[in-house]
Scaffold this active site. Structure first.
Site, PDB file in Angstrom:
ATOM      1  N   CYS A  26      20.374 -36.688  14.630  1.00  0.00           N
ATOM      2  CA  CYS A  26      19.451 -37.675  15.181  1.00  0.00           C
ATOM      3  C   CYS A  26      19.266 -37.429  16.675  1.00  0.00           C
ATOM      4  CB  CYS A  26      19.953 -39.096  14.941  1.00  0.00           C
ATOM      5  SG  CYS A  26      21.539 -39.441  15.746  1.00  0.00           S
ATOM      6  N   CYS A  29      22.281 -37.274  18.902  1.00  0.00           N
ATOM      7  CA  CYS A  29      23.038 -36.025  18.806  1.00  0.00           C
ATOM      8  C   CYS A  29      22.483 -34.986  19.777  1.00  0.00           C
ATOM      9  CB  CYS A  29      22.971 -35.456  17.388  1.00  0.00           C
ATOM     10  SG  CYS A  29      23.809 -36.433  16.137  1.00  0.00           S
ATOM     11  N   ASP A 429     -14.230 -20.680  36.800  1.00  0.00           N
ATOM     12  CA  ASP A 429     -14.615 -19.516  37.588  1.00  0.00           C
ATOM     13  C   ASP A 429     -15.837 -18.913  36.886  1.00  0.00           C
ATOM     14  OD1 ASP A 429     -14.425 -17.261  39.395  1.00  0.00           O
ATOM     15  OD2 ASP A 429     -13.634 -16.148  37.676  1.00  0.00           O
ATOM     16  N   ASP A 629      -9.751 -16.005  35.223  1.00  0.00           N
ATOM     17  CA  ASP A 629      -9.189 -14.789  34.626  1.00  0.00           C
ATOM     18  C   ASP A 629      -8.717 -13.775  35.655  1.00  0.00           C
ATOM     19  OD1 ASP A 629     -11.663 -13.991  35.616  1.00  0.00           O
ATOM     20  OD2 ASP A 629     -11.935 -12.492  34.039  1.00  0.00           O
ATOM     21  N   ASP A 633      -7.878 -16.246  41.047  1.00  0.00           N
ATOM     22  CA  ASP A 633      -7.864 -17.573  40.438  1.00  0.00           C
ATOM     23  C   ASP A 633      -6.455 -18.150  40.317  1.00  0.00           C
ATOM     24  OD1 ASP A 633     -10.660 -17.587  39.976  1.00  0.00           O
ATOM     25  OD2 ASP A 633     -10.381 -16.352  38.192  1.00  0.00           O
TER      26      ASP A 633
END
Length: 736
Positions: A26, A29, A429, A629, A633
């Site tokens: 649980c 634990c 971008d 990309d 950036d």
């Protein structure tokens, strides 16, 4: 029983380790294991996942894995390092195959359940008391021994867990039945409650088994990705083709891939052409053409052509391995909302035990019925299981990140997944994100002198550059058979352009802003530049600054918009998200792209170092995602609430982003946000129902409105329903 170790106990350098944790049942634990690990000197971070039953630990040089295993053992659990995928698969299979205790417990409990059914219809199907004792005892102390062991360990650690609740509750019911059997067995058969304890244990075992099977389905994405890696590869060596294990393939080897075979490694096509199916890696539904010089990814399926591939990456450095690591990392880490669950679970079990004790005393002293008091206290203990609380968040995250990965969306961590559901602004971008990133030189206008000489000067400056605009100029010069000159002192100026010395002249090639800073008069070509920018062209200027700044001419570039760019913006608008264009390109070109795509706001002529500042400004108006990309950036991706990188771009961008799109398709941005929203919705639903089970169930049990058997069934159902609800995410299908 202590787990045998074969780990060097000496301190190791800083590293990440994954351990299989046995014995957790649980949320309390997993919280206790996490605390035990964090107390070990040299542990920088530890995240324990109840759903996967694993712990991810980051060690510094002062700690050793063996010390961590010992700490987990001391906390009452077992730990085993997972070194490779075989270890993970074995651990998972061992957990899934534990069906026989459920079957045996059900067989022993069924006669007791039948007699209880008879009571419901007014029939007396009671078994003799000692028969009931004989059936219930092996269930209680044999098949239920796991609850006693785990509950005792929790008690010794001065903590509580589900096992302690089950052990206390069923023992009370069993003990009451034994007492009544011994006291009244010779003077008429009293009603015994052996069926309550036996059936509760059976239901709990059944619930855990079903829960384990369901949890295994949430990790299906990882297993599917791992299954893509072939065991062998056909390698050219010494003039012959030989089959070798993939582990023996090295970078630089040439691997031959026959039609219909799965590509074993990352590489570049040396010979041949074919269509390659990368659907299970990138989510791209259609095969993609691959020719000489094109990259191929390990795990993809070769189509109808024979390919010879030079290996560029193997093993842990391959694209497939990195994808698996990203998905595993996302599934193992905790979402911020999980912290609330952890705080609740720390105090949950002690509160439940206190509630059961109050129930016992209230029914015993106020009602005077100690038999009912014990049964109602048992019901409180049984129904108040924190399993569902512990599973609510991680199972939803595992299912969400898994289905996203199958559609080409890699979510690096759970925090990115959780935050993404709140996104209200997406900043794009332009080059390589909304456009193909393959610009062509569409016009070259010389301010004075010949056009060929002008292109030769511009191309000479950029001959050694990998920038897309630079390649476009060099390719144009090659097409027109224009001879380039050698350039010296070549230097890129971030966000502005490039400088170099060509034929003794100091030249500058770059943006309008840079020309203004250099004092270059561009008025002679201003009208033409404005017209080109209005058409969406990117304009660069070439100037000679040897003596006094002098304009040599302008270059206009055209970069085709991606076919899915308009769909990407439209999908965001459907989600009520505002789109912003954030680019270093000129204002006119940026405005033209924005008009064509329907983008809401434009920020043009932005230097790379200023992008992060603009993202911070946008964050004042909502939750912001940045999509890019390139290397330039990366600061903006890191500054955004959620960074989204294109896998077709640079590794730097992907490292800075929380989400990576495996295809260069901007429409996947809306899909990433959609799966985030759906996953977060599942988390909230799961937590709601997990709390409702307890908030409603505990009072009903305390007031005597739930029998222990019904309480056990409800408890088991709560865990299974939470996992099943999370698995509904596997039906999700993106639009891109």
């Amino acid at each position: 029983m202590t787990t045998a170790l074969t780990i060097d106990s000496k301190a190791t350098p800083a590293a990440d380790w994954t351990f299989a944790i046995e014995g957790m049942t649980c949320a309390s634990c997993s919280a206790r294991v996490e605390k035990a690990l964090l107390k070990v000197p040299g542990v920088e971070s530890a995240v324990v996942n109840l759903a996967t039953e694993t712990a991810q630990v980051h060690l510094t040089g002062a700690a050793a894995p063996a010390v961590l295993v010992a700490a987990v053992e001391k906390a009452g659990y077992h730990a085993k390092p997972l070194v490779n995928e075989a270890d993970r698969s074995a651990a998972s299979a061992a957990r899934t195959n534990e069906w026989w205790p459920v079957a045996l417990s059900a067989a022993l409990s069924f006669p007791l359940l039948v007699q209880m059914g008879g009571m419901l219809i007014g029939a007396d199907w009671s078994l003799p008391g000692w028969w009931q004792f004989a059936l219930a005892t092996p269930v209680q102390f044999g098949l239920g021994a796991r609850f006693y062991r785990a509950g005792w360990r929790a008690l010794m650690a001065r903590a509580g867990n589900m096992d302690l609740l089950v052990a206390l509750g069923t023992s009370a019911g069993y003990g009451l039945s034994v007492y009544m059997l011994l006291r009244h067995g010779q003077h008429g058969m009293p009603h015994l409650y052996f069926e309550a304890s036996a059936v509760v244990i059976t239901l709990v075992l059944l619930g855990k088994y079903l829960e384990t099977r369901a949890k295994r389905q949430t990790t299906e994405a990882i297993r599917a990705l791992n299954a893509l890696q072939p065991d062998k590869a056909r390698v050219r060596r010494n003039g012959a083709e030989v089959d070798v294990p993939v582990a023996q393939v090295r970078v630089g080897d040439v691997v031959v891939v026959r039609p219909g075979e799965r590509i074993a490694v990352d590489g570049v096509v040396l010979e041949g052409a074919s269509d390659v199916d990368e659907s299970l890696i990138t989510g791209e539904s259609l095969p993609v053409a691959r020719h000489e010089g094109d990259k191929v990814t390990g795990g993809a399926v070769n189509g109808g052509g024979l390919l010879a591939v030079r290996v560029t990456a193997v093993g842990a450095e391959s694209t497939l391995a990195r994808i698996v690591r990203l998905v595993e990392s996302a599934q193992a880490k905790k979402a911020p909302i999980q912290r609330l669950v952890d705080k609740v679970s720390e105090v949950f079990v002690p509160v439940v035990i206190a509630a059961a004790f109050v129930t016992l005393l209230a029914w015993g002293f106020i009602g005077g019925n100690w038999e009912a008091a014990i049964l109602n206290a048992v019901a409180v203990l049984v129904i108040a299981c924190p399993c569902a609380l512990g599973l609510a968040t991680p199972t939803a995250i595992m299912a969400g990140t898994g289905v996203a990965a199958r559609h080409g969306i890699l979510i690096k961590d759970a925090e990115a997944l959780e935050v993404a559901h709140k996104i209200t602004i997406v900043a794009f971008d332009k080059t390589g994100t909304l456009t193909e990133g393959k610009p062509e030189l569409v016009e070259a206008v010389a301010a004075g002198g010949g056009r060929a000489a002008f292109i030769a000067q511009a191309g000479s400056i950029q001959a050694g550059s990998e920038h897309p605009l630079a390649r476009a100029v060099v390719e144009a010069a090659a097409r027109e058979s224009i001879q380039l000159y050698s350039a010296s002192k070549v230097q890129a100026v971030a966000g502005r352009g490039v400088s170099a010395v060509v034929q003794g002249r100091s030249l500058r090639l770059g943006s309008t802003r840079w020309m203004e800073e250099l004092g270059v008069d561009t008025q002679g070509l201003a009208d033409r530049a404005k017209a080109l920018q209005g058409e969406g062209r990117t304009v660069s200027w070439l100037a000679d600054v040897t003596d006094s700044p002098q304009l040599l001419g302008l270059l206009a570039f055209g970069d085709q918009l991606k076919a899915t760019a308009q769909q990407a913006v439209h999908s965001l608008h459907e989600h009520h998200i505002r789109a912003v264009l954030l680019t270093g390109d000129n204002q006119g070109s940026a405005n033209a792209v924005a008009r064509q795509l329907g983008i809401d706001e434009v920020r043009a002529e932005v230097l790379p170092e200023d992008k992060a500042a603009i993202i911070s400004q946008l964050k004042q108006g909502g939750t912001v995602a940045m999509v890019g990309d390139g290397i330039n950036d990366a600061p903006a991706l890191a500054a955004a609430d959620v960074g989204i990188a294109m896998a077709t771009g640079t590794d730097v961008a992907m490292q800075a982003a929380g989400i990576t799109l495996m295809r260069g398709n901007p429409a996947l941005v809306a899909d990433a946000i959609d799966i985030s929203r759906r996953t977060y919705s599942k988390i909230r639903q799961n937590l709601f129902w997990a709390f409702v089970y307890n908030v409603v169930g505990i009072p009903l049990a305390a007031f005597g409105l739930l029998s222990p058997v019904i309480a056990g069934a409800a408890m088991a159902f709560s865990s299974v329903s939470v996992v099943t609800n999370a698995l509904m995410l596997r039906r999700w299908k993106g639009k891109a």
